[in-house]
Write a protein that holds these residues in place. Structure first.
Motif, PDB file in Angstrom:
ATOM      1  N   ARG A 118      25.473  10.570  56.146  1.00 48.47           N
ATOM      2  CA  ARG A 118      26.596   9.956  55.424  1.00 48.47           C
ATOM      3  C   ARG A 118      26.587  10.366  53.947  1.00 48.47           C
ATOM      4  NH1 ARG A 118      31.690   8.561  55.299  1.00 48.47           N
ATOM      5  NH2 ARG A 118      32.110   6.772  53.940  1.00 48.47           N
ATOM      6  N   VAL A 119      25.408  10.387  53.342  1.00 45.56           N
ATOM      7  CA  VAL A 119      25.276  10.816  51.948  1.00 45.56           C
ATOM      8  C   VAL A 119      25.761  12.259  51.787  1.00 45.56           C
ATOM      9  CG1 VAL A 119      23.571  11.448  50.181  1.00 45.56           C
ATOM     10  CG2 VAL A 119      23.440   9.218  51.298  1.00 45.56           C
ATOM     11  N   PHE A 120      25.402  13.107  52.727  1.00 45.62           N
ATOM     12  CA  PHE A 120      25.793  14.518  52.668  1.00 45.62           C
ATOM     13  C   PHE A 120      27.310  14.671  52.710  1.00 45.62           C
ATOM     14  CE2 PHE A 120      26.588  18.534  55.066  1.00 45.62           C
ATOM     15  CZ  PHE A 120      26.260  19.403  54.032  1.00 45.62           C
ATOM     16  N   VAL A 121      27.948  13.938  53.621  1.00 41.93           N
ATOM     17  CA  VAL A 121      29.408  14.024  53.758  1.00 41.93           C
ATOM     18  C   VAL A 121      30.098  13.532  52.491  1.00 41.93           C
ATOM     19  CG1 VAL A 121      31.389  13.098  55.019  1.00 41.93           C
ATOM     20  CG2 VAL A 121      29.359  13.825  56.271  1.00 41.93           C
ATOM     21  N   VAL A 122      29.643  12.386  51.960  1.00 44.00           N
ATOM     22  CA  VAL A 122      30.264  11.820  50.756  1.00 44.00           C
ATOM     23  C   VAL A 122      30.022  12.716  49.548  1.00 44.00           C
ATOM     24  CG1 VAL A 122      30.219   9.866  49.156  1.00 44.00           C
ATOM     25  CG2 VAL A 122      30.167   9.454  51.617  1.00 44.00           C
ATOM     26  N   ALA A 123      28.818  13.258  49.431  1.00 41.09           N
ATOM     27  CA  ALA A 123      28.503  14.136  48.302  1.00 41.09           C
ATOM     28  C   ALA A 123      29.389  15.381  48.323  1.00 41.09           C
ATOM     29  CB  ALA A 123      27.031  14.535  48.342  1.00 41.09           C
ATOM     30  N   LEU A 124      29.622  15.927  49.502  1.00 42.58           N
ATOM     31  CA  LEU A 124      30.491  17.104  49.608  1.00 42.58           C
ATOM     32  C   LEU A 124      31.931  16.757  49.237  1.00 42.58           C
ATOM     33  CD1 LEU A 124      29.363  19.017  52.824  1.00 42.58           C
ATOM     34  CD2 LEU A 124      28.873  19.534  50.439  1.00 42.58           C
ATOM     35  N   SER A 125      32.404  15.595  49.700  1.00 41.33           N
ATOM     36  CA  SER A 125      33.786  15.198  49.385  1.00 41.33           C
ATOM     37  C   SER A 125      33.954  14.962  47.890  1.00 41.33           C
ATOM     38  CB  SER A 125      34.167  13.941  50.168  1.00 41.33           C
ATOM     39  OG  SER A 125      33.359  12.846  49.787  1.00 41.33           O
ATOM     40  N   GLN A 126      32.929  14.361  47.247  1.00 38.78           N
ATOM     41  CA  GLN A 126      33.000  14.140  45.804  1.00 38.78           C
ATOM     42  C   GLN A 126      32.978  15.466  45.047  1.00 38.78           C
ATOM     43  OE1 GLN A 126      29.779  11.504  44.865  1.00 38.78           O
ATOM     44  NE2 GLN A 126      30.789   9.689  45.715  1.00 38.78           N
ATOM     45  N   ALA A 127      32.118  16.387  45.492  1.00 38.05           N
ATOM     46  CA  ALA A 127      32.041  17.690  44.830  1.00 38.05           C
ATOM     47  C   ALA A 127      33.371  18.439  44.947  1.00 38.05           C
ATOM     48  CB  ALA A 127      30.912  18.512  45.447  1.00 38.05           C
ATOM     49  N   ARG A 128      33.978  18.379  46.104  1.00 41.90           N
ATOM     50  CA  ARG A 128      35.255  19.070  46.299  1.00 41.90           C
ATOM     51  C   ARG A 128      36.360  18.428  45.472  1.00 41.90           C
ATOM     52  NH1 ARG A 128      34.401  19.657  52.838  1.00 41.90           N
ATOM     53  NH2 ARG A 128      33.143  21.579  52.767  1.00 41.90           N
ATOM     54  N   HIS A 160      35.884  19.587  41.925  1.00 39.47           N
ATOM     55  CA  HIS A 160      36.276  20.986  41.790  1.00 39.47           C
ATOM     56  C   HIS A 160      37.795  21.155  41.846  1.00 39.47           C
ATOM     57  CE1 HIS A 160      32.179  21.944  41.766  1.00 39.47           C
ATOM     58  NE2 HIS A 160      31.948  21.985  43.067  1.00 39.47           N
ATOM     59  N   SER A 161      38.469  20.319  42.622  1.00 45.52           N
ATOM     60  CA  SER A 161      39.923  20.426  42.721  1.00 45.52           C
ATOM     61  C   SER A 161      40.590  20.041  41.407  1.00 45.52           C
ATOM     62  CB  SER A 161      40.433  19.534  43.859  1.00 45.52           C
ATOM     63  OG  SER A 161      40.193  18.164  43.565  1.00 45.52           O
ATOM     64  N   HIS A 162      39.981  19.091  40.667  1.00 48.62           N
ATOM     65  CA  HIS A 162      40.532  18.678  39.374  1.00 48.62           C
ATOM     66  C   HIS A 162      40.323  19.742  38.302  1.00 48.62           C
ATOM     67  CE1 HIS A 162      41.869  14.645  40.354  1.00 48.62           C
ATOM     68  NE2 HIS A 162      40.706  14.381  40.929  1.00 48.62           N
ATOM     69  N   THR A 163      39.250  20.495  38.436  1.00 51.02           N
ATOM     70  CA  THR A 163      38.956  21.525  37.428  1.00 51.02           C
ATOM     71  C   THR A 163      39.453  22.908  37.830  1.00 51.02           C
ATOM     72  OG1 THR A 163      36.784  21.906  38.427  1.00 51.02           O
ATOM     73  CG2 THR A 163      36.906  20.295  36.642  1.00 51.02           C
ATOM     74  N   ALA A 164      40.102  22.977  38.985  1.00 50.08           N
ATOM     75  CA  ALA A 164      40.553  24.283  39.484  1.00 50.08           C
ATOM     76  C   ALA A 164      41.624  24.898  38.592  1.00 50.08           C
ATOM     77  CB  ALA A 164      41.077  24.153  40.909  1.00 50.08           C
ATOM     78  N   ALA A 165      42.391  24.056  37.882  1.00 53.00           N
ATOM     79  CA  ALA A 165      43.486  24.554  37.061  1.00 53.00           C
ATOM     80  C   ALA A 165      42.990  25.399  35.886  1.00 53.00           C
ATOM     81  CB  ALA A 165      44.322  23.393  36.538  1.00 53.00           C
ATOM     82  N   ILE A 166      41.776  25.112  35.421  1.00 58.75           N
ATOM     83  CA  ILE A 166      41.264  25.845  34.259  1.00 58.75           C
ATOM     84  C   ILE A 166      40.110  26.774  34.631  1.00 58.75           C
ATOM     85  CG2 ILE A 166      41.964  24.103  32.591  1.00 58.75           C
ATOM     86  CD1 ILE A 166      39.120  23.006  32.661  1.00 58.75           C
ATOM     87  N   THR A 167      39.875  26.920  35.923  1.00 61.76           N
ATOM     88  CA  THR A 167      38.772  27.764  36.389  1.00 61.76           C
ATOM     89  C   THR A 167      39.301  28.800  37.368  1.00 61.76           C
ATOM     90  OG1 THR A 167      37.350  25.843  36.224  1.00 61.76           O
ATOM     91  CG2 THR A 167      36.460  27.739  37.404  1.00 61.76           C
ATOM     92  N   GLY A 209      38.034  32.248  42.319  1.00 61.68           N
ATOM     93  CA  GLY A 209      36.871  32.882  42.937  1.00 61.68           C
ATOM     94  C   GLY A 209      35.576  32.216  42.526  1.00 61.68           C
ATOM     95  N   SER A 210      35.405  32.015  41.216  1.00 62.58           N
ATOM     96  CA  SER A 210      34.171  31.387  40.744  1.00 62.58           C
ATOM     97  C   SER A 210      34.090  29.939  41.182  1.00 62.58           C
ATOM     98  CB  SER A 210      34.084  31.483  39.213  1.00 62.58           C
ATOM     99  OG  SER A 210      35.175  30.790  38.626  1.00 62.58           O
ATOM    100  N   GLU A 211      35.238  29.272  41.268  1.00 65.42           N
ATOM    101  CA  GLU A 211      35.250  27.871  41.701  1.00 65.42           C
ATOM    102  C   GLU A 211      34.776  27.746  43.138  1.00 65.42           C
ATOM    103  OE1 GLU A 211      35.652  23.867  41.193  1.00 65.42           O
ATOM    104  OE2 GLU A 211      35.856  25.453  39.703  1.00 65.42           O
ATOM    105  N   THR A 212      35.273  28.622  44.002  1.00 65.23           N
ATOM    106  CA  THR A 212      34.868  28.595  45.392  1.00 65.23           C
ATOM    107  C   THR A 212      33.382  28.873  45.538  1.00 65.23           C
ATOM    108  OG1 THR A 212      37.061  29.374  46.043  1.00 65.23           O
ATOM    109  CG2 THR A 212      35.296  29.587  47.663  1.00 65.23           C
ATOM    110  N   ALA A 213      32.901  29.824  44.765  1.00 65.31           N
ATOM    111  CA  ALA A 213      31.475  30.151  44.812  1.00 65.31           C
ATOM    112  C   ALA A 213      30.627  28.978  44.354  1.00 65.31           C
ATOM    113  CB  ALA A 213      31.204  31.370  43.925  1.00 65.31           C
TER     114      ALA A 213
END
Length: 264
Positions: A152-162, A165-172, A175-179
């Protein structure tokens, strides 16, 4: 800054694993296969060994609960997980370990040395039923809790990370964001994988072999390979649960280099 509920649980784990290592020094001394300390100390040694290993496994479960609340319910973490509750849970873990193993070894405690076949031997025997109970409470139960909570921690941590990253995608750059996302996922998967795989690898052989026999024997003077592997779990815990945290390593460095005494 080290006085936190998480570090209190790490302290409990450190104490239990240190006690396991301390007890194993007696085992290393007995390379000639003889126990010269008497039947009472033999039973006491085995009882302490069972208690400390059980407390170690119980503390690992508490740590998984702590991490689950911290990741899955971070806004209420400081109200749900307090120093008082951590103290109570830690004390209950040790008390239950003592009570549980006292019941498990009651026949051996009543008559120390009753299962010894010759002089100089140190043997503790559990009935098949008690062996199954020990399998459930010391292996199947903790493994199930750890896998479910860390999953459960793994799933939630991945969702939070994504989400971050989606909020910062506009200024990043995309390619580097996906990596970066992939690196975060791999790091989270690697850490959780190490926790679960190490636990299963260390404990599985011991409980599988104990189920094969009608009686589970703990023979101090001739410890099999799977029991040594069981003890290795206590050796790996400090690496997995402490030294993987950069902030913990930094604190240890400050203490060992005596910088903790600096005015700043």
């Amino acid at each position: 800054k080290l006085h936190t509920p998480t570090n209190l649980l790490l302290l409990s784990l450190a104490v239990s694993d240190f006690c396991v290592g301390l007890l194993m020094s007696f085992q290393i001394i007995l390379t000639d296969g003889c126990w010269f300390l008497g039947d009472v100390l033999c039973t006491l040694y085995c009882a302490l060994d069972y208690i400390t290993t059980s407390a170690s496994v119980g503390t690992m479960v508490l740590i998984s609960v702590d991490r689950y609340v911290a990741i899955c319910d971070p806004l209420h973490y400081h109200t749900k997980v307090t120093m008082r509750r951590a103290n109570v849970c830690t004390c209950l873990c040790w008390a239950c370990s003592i009570l549980y193993n006292g019941v498990l070894l009651k026949d051996n405690l009543k008559q120390p040395g009753r299962y010894n076949s010759c002089s100089g031997e140190c043997v503790v025997v559990l009935s098949y039923m008690m062996g199954v109970v020990d399998l459930i409470f010391t292996f199947i139960g903790p493994v199930s809790v750890i896998i479910v909570l860390y999953g459960r921690v793994f799933v939630v941590a991945l969702s939070q990370a994504r989400a971050i990253h989606s909020h910062t995608a506009a200024i990043t750059l995309q390619g580097s964001e996906t990596a970066h996302t992939k690196r975060s996922e791999l790091k989270a998967a690697r850490t959780l994988g190490i926790v679960i795989i190490a636990f299963l690898t260390c404990l599985c052989p011991f409980y599988c072999s104990s189920l094969v026999d009608q009686n589970s024997l703990f023979v101090v003077t001739s410890v099999p390979l799977e029991l040594w592997l069981f003890y290795c779990n206590s050796c790996l815990n400090p690496v997995i649960y402490a030294f993987c945290y950069p902030w913990f390593m930094k604190s240890v460095k400050l203490i060992l280099t005596l910088k903790i005494f600096d005015s700043d």
